[in-house]
Each structure stands twice: as structure tokens, then as C-alpha cells.
Design a protein around this motif. Sequence first.
Motif, PDB file in Angstrom:
ATOM      1  N   ALA A  22       0.877  -1.173   0.000  1.00  0.00           N
ATOM      2  CA  ALA A  22       0.000   0.000   0.000  1.00  0.00           C
ATOM      3  C   ALA A  22       0.907   1.213   0.000  1.00  0.00           C
ATOM      4  N   ARG A  23       0.670   2.140  -0.925  1.00  0.00           N
ATOM      5  CA  ARG A  23       1.561   3.290  -1.013  1.00  0.00           C
ATOM      6  C   ARG A  23       0.762   4.561  -1.263  1.00  0.00           C
ATOM      7  N   LEU A  24       1.259   5.646  -0.704  1.00  0.00           N
ATOM      8  CA  LEU A  24       0.633   6.957  -0.834  1.00  0.00           C
ATOM      9  C   LEU A  24       1.214   7.669  -2.043  1.00  0.00           C
ATOM     10  N   VAL A  25       0.337   8.116  -2.950  1.00  0.00           N
ATOM     11  CA  VAL A  25       0.761   8.842  -4.148  1.00  0.00           C
ATOM     12  C   VAL A  25      -0.075  10.114  -4.264  1.00  0.00           C
ATOM     13  N   GLU A  26       0.293  10.954  -5.219  1.00  0.00           N
ATOM     14  CA  GLU A  26      -0.427  12.214  -5.425  1.00  0.00           C
ATOM     15  C   GLU A  26      -0.701  12.404  -6.909  1.00  0.00           C
ATOM     16  N   GLY A  30      -5.121  17.227 -14.109  1.00  0.00           N
ATOM     17  CA  GLY A  30      -6.567  17.109 -14.170  1.00  0.00           C
ATOM     18  C   GLY A  30      -7.267  17.735 -12.977  1.00  0.00           C
ATOM     19  N   PRO A  31      -8.592  17.582 -12.893  1.00  0.00           N
ATOM     20  CA  PRO A  31      -9.358  18.207 -11.802  1.00  0.00           C
ATOM     21  C   PRO A  31      -9.050  17.636 -10.423  1.00  0.00           C
ATOM     22  N   GLY A  32      -8.327  16.531 -10.378  1.00  0.00           N
ATOM     23  CA  GLY A  32      -7.927  15.969  -9.093  1.00  0.00           C
ATOM     24  C   GLY A  32      -6.502  16.315  -8.707  1.00  0.00           C
ATOM     25  N   ARG A  33      -5.875  17.219  -9.439  1.00  0.00           N
ATOM     26  CA  ARG A  33      -4.467  17.545  -9.209  1.00  0.00           C
ATOM     27  C   ARG A  33      -4.203  17.897  -7.743  1.00  0.00           C
ATOM     28  N   GLY A  34      -3.170  17.273  -7.185  1.00  0.00           N
ATOM     29  CA  GLY A  34      -2.794  17.518  -5.799  1.00  0.00           C
ATOM     30  C   GLY A  34      -3.478  16.620  -4.794  1.00  0.00           C
ATOM     31  N   SER A  35      -4.460  15.849  -5.228  1.00  0.00           N
ATOM     32  CA  SER A  35      -5.175  14.964  -4.309  1.00  0.00           C
ATOM     33  C   SER A  35      -4.352  13.711  -4.018  1.00  0.00           C
ATOM     34  N   ALA A  51      -9.098   7.269  -1.270  1.00  0.00           N
ATOM     35  CA  ALA A  51      -8.903   8.686  -1.550  1.00  0.00           C
ATOM     36  C   ALA A  51      -8.991   9.499  -0.251  1.00  0.00           C
ATOM     37  N   PRO A  52      -7.860   9.751   0.427  1.00  0.00           N
ATOM     38  CA  PRO A  52      -7.894  10.491   1.698  1.00  0.00           C
ATOM     39  C   PRO A  52      -8.493  11.889   1.590  1.00  0.00           C
ATOM     40  N   VAL A  77     -11.563  13.954  -8.859  1.00  0.00           N
ATOM     41  CA  VAL A  77     -11.856  15.376  -8.675  1.00  0.00           C
ATOM     42  C   VAL A  77     -11.464  15.793  -7.259  1.00  0.00           C
ATOM     43  N   SER A  78     -10.856  16.960  -7.141  1.00  0.00           N
ATOM     44  CA  SER A  78     -10.517  17.499  -5.833  1.00  0.00           C
ATOM     45  C   SER A  78     -11.781  17.821  -5.044  1.00  0.00           C
TER      46      SER A  78
END
Length: 328
Positions: A22-26, A30-35, A51-52, A77-78
Motif C-alpha cells: 500500500a503506497r501513498l501517491v499524489e 486534471g481536476p484531481g491535481r494535488g489529491s 482517496a484520503p 476530482v478534488s
Amino acid sequence: MTYCNLSDARRYAGSMEQLADARLVELAEGPGRGSRLIEFRNGSGLAFTVAPDRGMDLVDCSFRGIPLVFRAPAGYVSGERYEPQGTGWLRSWQGGLMTTSGLRNAGVPDGEHGLHGRASHLAAEDVGIRRGASGGSYRLEAVGTLRESAMFGEYLQLERSVSTGFGDNSITLCDTITNLAPREDYLELLYHCNFGYPFASPDLEFEAPPHEVVPRDAEAAAGLAEWDRLDEPAPDYREQCFFHKLPEGRIAVLNRKLGVKVTLVWNTDVLPDFVQWKNCLAGAYALGLEPTNASLRGRSADIADGVARRLAPGEAVHTRLEFHFETI
């Protein structure tokens, strides 16, 4: 089943990450940029994302490389793009394996409470990933905490754990929801589980004991006899919703053509009701399986009818939702 046990894995593998992780990515565009996303793979065919920054929801999910879930047109989407009025929720809905609806409204818009509430657009804090051996198995877990709060108003806290294990083709989601305000509040909660093509298709079958099925409206009443069959996609299809009076918190859906079965299990003390959303619209083909404590008629109606769950100051409730994936 997995291809090796934990003992063999430790003998052969340089790191468990080559088998299950399990790994955390960003997201970078797109509209989810930075999420943030947490990507899980369990080493025997199950892969999914959490999706935290979107309510710790479960989004993508595949089993043995077969996509299982419905993804809405908006994509990732953010949560900052949330439109709280009316049905604005639909503009940023990501779809996916499980969308959290609530915490103070689940169902139609109701005054200041938009469709399905705010929970899915809240960003989690205290986010973490845990990996390690426990009781002879290797577990992967993501945790995070959400707050739905307002100055002089509500203060509900949701603590969530999402876990799976090496070779364990299941996902377990555990929530603790606490009223931290100095006054009583009402909890509206619905776990919006969304299955899509190719798993959800006219080949899909339901597996459940005999039980009563109640249509939500005239549209659903017209299709009551075929609640357990998905139609071919149609450009003019109108969604249908059914309330199921199940004897226990369990239902399964299977696709023999693909050889995959998914079973949902939940605790009925907090989630006594179950809603099926049938949407065979061309271009938006989806099946929703939704454990809930709400009627979908909105917060005000549920409070007036005594349906909404009262939460005293400091009171907490616990929910457990399990997804089990099988080869058939």
C-alpha cells in the motif's frame, strides 16, 4: 487463494513490497491535481485505491485484472470543487467502489444539505499506512479522520480504517462516528457501493435469501418483477431504486461469464436498511448496493419520522462493511 504463504514469502522475497503493498501517491494533473491516493495490491489479484482527500472513499477496484466498479464522468476530482447546493454533488462525484454519503444528510437535497451530504468531499487528517505481520498473516491498512463541523454548529468526527491482507481477497472498512458537539445531533449515513461494466452487465446475478423488496416510486414499481436483472443499456433509461428487507446484512452479486463473485457484509445495528440503485442508462451503466440508516427522503423527513439516528453529545457508533471477492 494466494500463490504462496507468508512463511514462503519471507524465505524467497527481498521485501514484502514485491508481493503486496500500500503506497501513498499524489495526482499530478486534471481536476484531481494535488489529491492524495493510497494504492493497494494484495498479492493475489485484488487492487484498489483509497482517496484520503475525498472522504477516505474507495475508488478504483479490480480483481484478477477485471474492472469491477462504475466510475462517474468527472474522473478523479478534488474535494475543493464541491458544489454543496442542490444536486451539485453530481458534478464532482467520482463513483468507485464506495462513496460515503452523510454525515448529516443521505438522499435528496434538504435545505442547506445538498444531495448525499458533505462527507465524500472532506479531506482526512492523521492519514497513515500500516504494514506488517499479525496473527500469522501480513496486513495492509490505511487510516484517516474526517471532521464535519461548523462554528456554533455541528461537530461530527469519522475515524476510518480500510484494510486487506496478503492473499486475503477482501476489504474491511471500519468506521467510528462520534458527536463531539455539546448538543444532540442526527446521523444520516449511506455507503454508496457502485459496480460497473464489465462486471455489472445483463450477465450479473444476485444471491440473497427470499425477502421483501419495496420500490421507491412508480418508476421502480414498474420494474419490480425484474429488480434482480440488469437491462441492456438504453439512452432513455430512468433510474430505479428498491428497498430490500433483508434478514441479515449480506448480499452477493456474481458474473458467471467473468467468473467473479462479490459479497457485501455489514452490521445492521447501525445500518438497518439496504437500497439498490439500478441505472441501465447508456453511458452511465451502474448498479448501486447501499447499506444505510436513511430513507433517501432527506434529513428533515427522517428526523420528523424518527428514522434518523440520534447521537447524544460524546456518543459514538461503529460500523463495519466488508467486501469479499471470489473466483467462481
